[in-house]
Motif scaffolding. Structure first.
Motif, mmCIF file in Angstrom:
data_model
loop_
_atom_site.group_PDB
_atom_site.id
_atom_site.type_symbol
_atom_site.label_atom_id
_atom_site.label_comp_id
_atom_site.label_asym_id
_atom_site.label_seq_id
_atom_site.Cartn_x
_atom_site.Cartn_y
_atom_site.Cartn_z
ATOM 1 N N UNK A 171 0.875 -1.253 -0.077
ATOM 2 C CA UNK A 171 -0.057 0.171 -0.028
ATOM 3 C C UNK A 171 0.904 1.382 0.018
ATOM 4 N N UNK A 172 2.017 1.211 0.759
ATOM 5 C CA UNK A 172 2.796 2.344 0.815
ATOM 6 C C UNK A 172 3.621 2.529 -0.488
ATOM 7 N N UNK A 173 4.029 1.449 -1.002
ATOM 8 C CA UNK A 173 4.694 1.472 -2.518
ATOM 9 C C UNK A 173 3.451 2.180 -3.519
ATOM 10 N N UNK A 174 2.175 2.000 -3.336
ATOM 11 C CA UNK A 174 1.211 2.599 -4.322
ATOM 12 C C UNK A 174 1.272 4.141 -3.947
ATOM 13 N N UNK A 175 1.117 4.408 -2.657
ATOM 14 C CA UNK A 175 1.087 5.756 -2.356
ATOM 15 C C UNK A 175 2.413 6.627 -2.817
ATOM 16 N N UNK A 176 3.614 6.014 -2.339
ATOM 17 C CA UNK A 176 4.831 6.530 -2.877
ATOM 18 C C UNK A 176 4.752 7.031 -4.577
ATOM 19 N N UNK A 177 3.997 5.995 -5.250
ATOM 20 C CA UNK A 177 4.127 6.262 -6.697
ATOM 21 C C UNK A 177 3.016 7.107 -7.056
ATOM 22 N N UNK A 178 2.519 7.688 -6.046
ATOM 23 C CA UNK A 178 1.540 8.893 -6.292
ATOM 24 C C UNK A 178 -0.037 8.588 -6.279
ATOM 25 N N UNK A 179 -0.268 7.406 -5.651
ATOM 26 C CA UNK A 179 -1.715 7.077 -5.686
ATOM 27 C C UNK A 179 -2.414 7.665 -4.405
ATOM 28 N N UNK A 180 -3.429 8.429 -4.193
ATOM 29 C CA UNK A 180 -3.846 8.932 -3.037
ATOM 30 C C UNK A 180 -4.386 7.712 -2.275
ATOM 31 N N UNK A 181 -4.196 7.854 -0.778
ATOM 32 C CA UNK A 181 -4.508 6.814 -0.015
ATOM 33 C C UNK A 181 -5.919 6.213 -0.176
#
Lengths: 353, 262
Positions: free
Chosen positions: B162-172
């Motif tokens: 989940x953190x990987x997705x957020x770091x790639x710019x995906x809103x939480x």
């Protein structure tokens, strides 16, 4: 695109426990800096603060001219590589790599093109349609690397990226990481507990302990000129002997240990020596000698272990427990009286604590 | 050499299966009986008791109510339970240990007690209409199951994904739907089925909350049995069994039963 990273006077807490204390760190453009330390030293906390997964109690984080301190994690534009790869299990390798581009509203065809090009660079183009579960550890970490690089972030961060891989692969991968980071010229923050890994790929290394940076320097300086007893011990200076200067003669300094043994040291070799100091040596830099004329610390030898290139002895010298090496030609028994002779090339002078 | 199976083991297995499936076979047979009372083996063959289900309006109404409760109750429980399970797992380290126990407590409290306290508070004290009170009861009944089953799925979910997705710019919030939810899909489906079946079967809670004109199928079955002892009961049971089988076949065809068993 690459930007310098500045961490200014960061303090962080977990609940009421202080985990980082007034930490400052600057990374120049294109520089790779490692945070090195045992678990719990605050290195991962620092990385998570920069990533935006944790909030500092005080202090500021800047990337170029952009203030990241209160920016939500998803707006920070940082390429992150995790220890356990953290690939999206339900997406193919290509979709994993393209994920960041999709968030940046890159058109579908362009996305595929850039993801495939990046996969080609890490040598995994042939696996683009697989799911992560079908990959080996090394392949997974390459995908994770491609996924972080494809968004062309101004900053890359690595959180123990190699610790789940076997020893041989670790060495290959760290070379590969360094090459890709160099080729892109991206500023990088690298967290690891592995000294060899940190020293081998970093421009500079920050050795951390209890939420503070103990020393930030090039690997060469850290290895040869540790600034304090903690760093000295960390990089393998197992022997630390307190000494006081009794006479100075030009660059020559005579110093006496607490137990009365005298040593002569050269400031030309060791740098300025203060009146009271600690002499730090690795076992390799403290030679066991039975020659009565040798100048060294008188000691009684204890347990002998065989290292292949030398014998190593646990020794007692005037109340200090020291570790010294002796020649293979002459194995010595427990209880032998000998001198421990420091080799100036492998010694460091430390300020007393 | 093929392993020889001891004849006693075979006999024992047959006995266990008979014990498990026997009552169902008897019900199935009884539902086909032409008599006006429950009997096995069936005397004469007839489908008239199946027709009778639809002729008795109370059955028609209560089947609809039961399905409404099961669908809506489960849906609401999922809407409440999935985020709760997510929060409990995501912040496991910083949350007190008793909090997750609190959420499964309703399983430990006898359902009769839950039913009665809901009657006292929701129906009597607050004057909530019967249909809504029933829905509240059924939702409360299945929330613990949702939290347990979804938590089991989340326990094996790596939150750094989940953190990987957020770091790639995906809103939480978006990340929850695009990354977390697809990876706990099997748990959500299992939770849905388990909750649905629990709700459809419930007697204890519903018993207290049903009211004039509004009842659920199991309660109606009980009421019917008090007055008539005809094979309609058996027919309804067979219909319920068929429903379960259909659900299981759909799950098997679309996802594989392993998804639920996991």
């Amino acid at each position: 695109m690459t930007l310098p990273l500045t961490i200014e006077n960061i303090t962080a807490h977990y609940g009421s426990t202080k985990v980082l204390e007034d930490l400052s760190l600057s990374l120049a453009e294109g520089e790779l800096v490692s945070l090195l330390g045992a678990s719990g030293c605050g290195k991962t906390t620092t990385l998570r603060l920069v990533a935006g997964f944790l909030q500092p109690t005080s202090g500021a984080i800047r990337l170029g001219s952009k203030d990241l301190t209160r920016l939500p994690a998803h707006q920070r534009d940082i390429g992150l590589v995790f220890q356990n790869y953290a690939l999206f299990p339900h997406l193919t390798v290509r979709e994993n790599v393209a994920f960041g581009l999709k968030q940046r509203k890159v058109a579908s065809a362009e996305r595929t093109k850039r993801a495939d090009a990046m996969l080609d660079r890490v040598g995994l183009a042939h696996l683009a349609d697989r799911l992560p579960a079908a990959l080996s550890g090394g392949q997974k970490q390459r995908v994770a690397l491609a996924r972080a690089l494809v968004i062309e972030p101004p900053l890359l961060m690595f959180d123990e990226p190699l610790s789940n891989l076997d020893a041989k692969l670790r060495v290959d991968m760290r070379v590969e990481i360094r090459q890709l980071q160099r080729a892109n010229g991206t500023t990088a923050l690298y967290v690891t507990h592995d000294q060899e890994e940190a020293f081998s790929i970093s421009d500079r290394v920050a050795i951390m302990h209890q939420g503070r940076i103990m020393q930030l320097d090039t690997p060469e300086t850290l290895y040869q000129r540790p600034a304090n007893a903690f760093v000295a011990n960390f990089v393998g200076f197992e022997n630390i002997v307190p000494l006081s200067v009794t006479a100075r003669n030009g660059a020559e300094v005579t110093a006496r240990s607490d137990s009365g043994a005298e040593l002569t040291l050269s400031q030309d070799q060791l740098g300025a020596i203060p009146d009271r100091f600690l002499l730090a040596t690795r076992p390799d830099g403290l030679q066991v000698s039975t020659d009565p004329a040798a100048v060294g610390l008188p000691a009684e030898l204890g347990l002998r272990t065989y290292l292949g290139r030398a014998y190593q002895y646990q020794a007692q010298a005037g109340g200090l427990s020291l570790v010294a090496n002796g020649p293979l030609s002459q194995p010595l028994e427990t209880g032998t009286a000998a001198k421990l002779v420091p080799n100036p090339e492998q010694c460091a002078i430390l300020q007393p604590e | 050499m093929p392993t020889r199976i001891h004849p006693l083991l075979i006999a024992f297995t047959v006995v266990v299966y008979l014990f498990l499936l026997g009552p169902l076979i008897i019900i199935f047979g009884a539902s086909l009986s032409d008599t006006t009372y429950l009997t096995f083996p069936p005397q004469g063959l007839s489908l008239r008791w199946f027709e009778n289900i639809w002729e008795i309006s109370a059955f028609r109404r209560t089947i609809v109510t039961s399905l409404q409760m099961a669908f809506l109750g489960t849906l609401i429980a999922l809407i409440i339970g999935i985020p709760a399970a997510y929060a409990l797992n995501r912040h496991r380290v910083s949350l007190p240990a008793w909090l997750s126990t609190l959420f499964v407590l309703p399983i430990l409290v006898p359902e009769m007690v839950i039913g009665f306290s809901l009657l006292r508070s929701v129906t009597v004290q607050m004057g909530v209409p019967v249909w809504y009170a029933l829905l509240i009861g059924h939702t409360l009944l299945v929330i613990p199951y949702v939290i347990r089953v979804v938590s089991a799925s989340l326990a094996s979910f790596d939150f750094s994904v989940e953190e990987a997705a957020i770091s790639l710019g995906s809103h939480p919030a978006k990340t929850f739907f695009t990354i977390v939810l697809p990876n706990i899909r099997s748990g959500v489906i299992a939770a849905f089925i388990l909750s649905f079946i629990t709700s459809i079967n419930d007697v204890s809670v519903s018993l207290f909350l049903t009211g004039p004109g509004i009842s659920t199928l199991p309660i109606q079955l009980l009421a019917h049995m008090e007055q008539f002892f005809d094979p309609t009961i058996a027919s309804v049971s067979v219909v319920l069994m068929m429903l379960t089988i259909v659900v299981m076949i759909i799950v098997e065809r679309t996802l594989g039963l392993a998804v639920v068993a996991k």
